[in-house]
Scaffold this motif. Structure first.
Motif, PDB file in Angstrom:
ATOM      1  N   LYS A 149       0.802  -1.224   0.000  1.00  0.00           N
ATOM      2  CA  LYS A 149       0.000   0.000   0.000  1.00  0.00           C
ATOM      3  C   LYS A 149       0.836   1.275   0.000  1.00  0.00           C
ATOM      4  N   THR A 150       0.571   2.133  -0.997  1.00  0.00           N
ATOM      5  CA  THR A 150       1.151   3.475  -1.017  1.00  0.00           C
ATOM      6  C   THR A 150       0.058   4.524  -0.862  1.00  0.00           C
ATOM      7  N   GLY A 151      -1.189   4.117  -1.067  1.00  0.00           N
ATOM      8  CA  GLY A 151      -2.306   5.051  -1.008  1.00  0.00           C
ATOM      9  C   GLY A 151      -2.612   5.701  -2.348  1.00  0.00           C
ATOM     10  N   GLN A 152      -1.888   5.320  -3.379  1.00  0.00           N
ATOM     11  CA  GLN A 152      -2.075   5.886  -4.713  1.00  0.00           C
ATOM     12  C   GLN A 152      -2.779   4.876  -5.623  1.00  0.00           C
ATOM     13  N   HIS A 153      -3.369   5.389  -6.724  1.00  0.00           N
ATOM     14  CA  HIS A 153      -3.931   4.487  -7.723  1.00  0.00           C
ATOM     15  C   HIS A 153      -2.823   3.574  -8.228  1.00  0.00           C
ATOM     16  N   GLY A 154      -3.168   2.320  -8.507  1.00  0.00           N
ATOM     17  CA  GLY A 154      -2.188   1.393  -9.048  1.00  0.00           C
ATOM     18  C   GLY A 154      -1.443   0.584  -8.008  1.00  0.00           C
ATOM     19  N   ASP A 155      -1.895   0.630  -6.748  1.00  0.00           N
ATOM     20  CA  ASP A 155      -1.241  -0.173  -5.711  1.00  0.00           C
ATOM     21  C   ASP A 155      -1.392  -1.668  -5.973  1.00  0.00           C
ATOM     22  N   GLY A 156      -2.448  -2.066  -6.659  1.00  0.00           N
ATOM     23  CA  GLY A 156      -2.583  -3.466  -7.037  1.00  0.00           C
ATOM     24  C   GLY A 156      -3.899  -4.089  -6.639  1.00  0.00           C
ATOM     25  N   LYS A 157      -3.977  -5.384  -6.855  1.00  0.00           N
ATOM     26  CA  LYS A 157      -5.160  -6.178  -6.534  1.00  0.00           C
ATOM     27  C   LYS A 157      -4.710  -7.509  -5.956  1.00  0.00           C
ATOM     28  N   ILE A 158      -5.578  -8.092  -5.136  1.00  0.00           N
ATOM     29  CA  ILE A 158      -5.347  -9.412  -4.568  1.00  0.00           C
ATOM     30  C   ILE A 158      -6.538 -10.283  -4.951  1.00  0.00           C
ATOM     31  N   PHE A 159      -6.242 -11.421  -5.562  1.00  0.00           N
ATOM     32  CA  PHE A 159      -7.276 -12.364  -5.972  1.00  0.00           C
ATOM     33  C   PHE A 159      -7.087 -13.646  -5.170  1.00  0.00           C
ATOM     34  N   VAL A 160      -8.163 -14.195  -4.638  1.00  0.00           N
ATOM     35  CA  VAL A 160      -8.095 -15.418  -3.844  1.00  0.00           C
ATOM     36  C   VAL A 160      -9.018 -16.454  -4.471  1.00  0.00           C
ATOM     37  N   SER A 161      -8.494 -17.671  -4.630  1.00  0.00           N
ATOM     38  CA  SER A 161      -9.311 -18.749  -5.188  1.00  0.00           C
ATOM     39  C   SER A 161      -8.980 -20.054  -4.466  1.00  0.00           C
ATOM     40  N   PRO A 162      -9.928 -20.990  -4.473  1.00  0.00           N
ATOM     41  CA  PRO A 162      -9.677 -22.275  -3.805  1.00  0.00           C
ATOM     42  C   PRO A 162      -8.704 -23.136  -4.593  1.00  0.00           C
ATOM     43  N   VAL A 163      -7.983 -23.980  -3.880  1.00  0.00           N
ATOM     44  CA  VAL A 163      -7.094 -24.977  -4.494  1.00  0.00           C
ATOM     45  C   VAL A 163      -7.688 -26.338  -4.135  1.00  0.00           C
ATOM     46  N   ASP A 164      -8.133 -27.072  -5.139  1.00  0.00           N
ATOM     47  CA  ASP A 164      -8.757 -28.369  -4.893  1.00  0.00           C
ATOM     48  C   ASP A 164      -7.728 -29.451  -4.604  1.00  0.00           C
ATOM     49  N   THR A 165      -6.680 -29.499  -5.401  1.00  0.00           N
ATOM     50  CA  THR A 165      -5.700 -30.568  -5.287  1.00  0.00           C
ATOM     51  C   THR A 165      -4.315 -30.011  -5.563  1.00  0.00           C
ATOM     52  N   MET A 166      -3.328 -30.574  -4.871  1.00  0.00           N
ATOM     53  CA  MET A 166      -1.954 -30.139  -5.061  1.00  0.00           C
ATOM     54  C   MET A 166      -1.054 -31.373  -5.020  1.00  0.00           C
ATOM     55  N   TYR A 167      -0.051 -31.407  -5.904  1.00  0.00           N
ATOM     56  CA  TYR A 167       0.898 -32.522  -5.963  1.00  0.00           C
ATOM     57  C   TYR A 167       2.317 -31.996  -5.901  1.00  0.00           C
ATOM     58  N   THR A 168       3.218 -32.772  -5.315  1.00  0.00           N
ATOM     59  CA  THR A 168       4.637 -32.480  -5.340  1.00  0.00           C
ATOM     60  C   THR A 168       5.222 -33.151  -6.577  1.00  0.00           C
TER      61      THR A 168
END
Length: 106
Positions: free
Chosen positions: A78-97
């Protein structure tokens, strides 16, 4: 598990990574990307830059660490200015090594 994709200013990358580390979130992937938000880029004199350089962080966290990770990203970015960014959150169903082929359980 949740996947966080955070698009932030390149000059705030170090602060965000440090804030995540301090919060106990170590693993992440970083990519240099170009894009624009609601401001549609910036105009400097007669030149319009329609797409701006950004950094996209991809992070997978347990549900219990989600709020801490988001707060760390917000604090570092956060800088307080336009263009600081966005955060998107989504579920993860499965993960493999990849190395072992093992399915990772939350």
């Amino acid at each position: 598990m949740r996947m966080i994709r955070a698009v932030i200013r390149p000059d705030r990358e170090e602060q965000v990574v440090n804030a995540l580390e301090a919060a106990g979130v170590i693993s992440l992937t970083k990519m240099d990307v170009f894009g624009r938000g609601q401001q549609r880029g910036v105009q400097v004199g007669n030149t319009i830059y329609g797409e701006l350089p950004k950094v996209m962080l991809t992070i997978v966290v347990e549900e219990a660490k989600l709020d801490v990770a988001i707060a760390a990203i917000q604090a570092g970015a956060k800088t307080g200015q336009h263009g600081d960014g966005k955060i998107f959150v989504s579920p993860v169903d499965t993960m493999y090594t990849v190395r072992t082929g093992q399915r990772v359980q939350e």
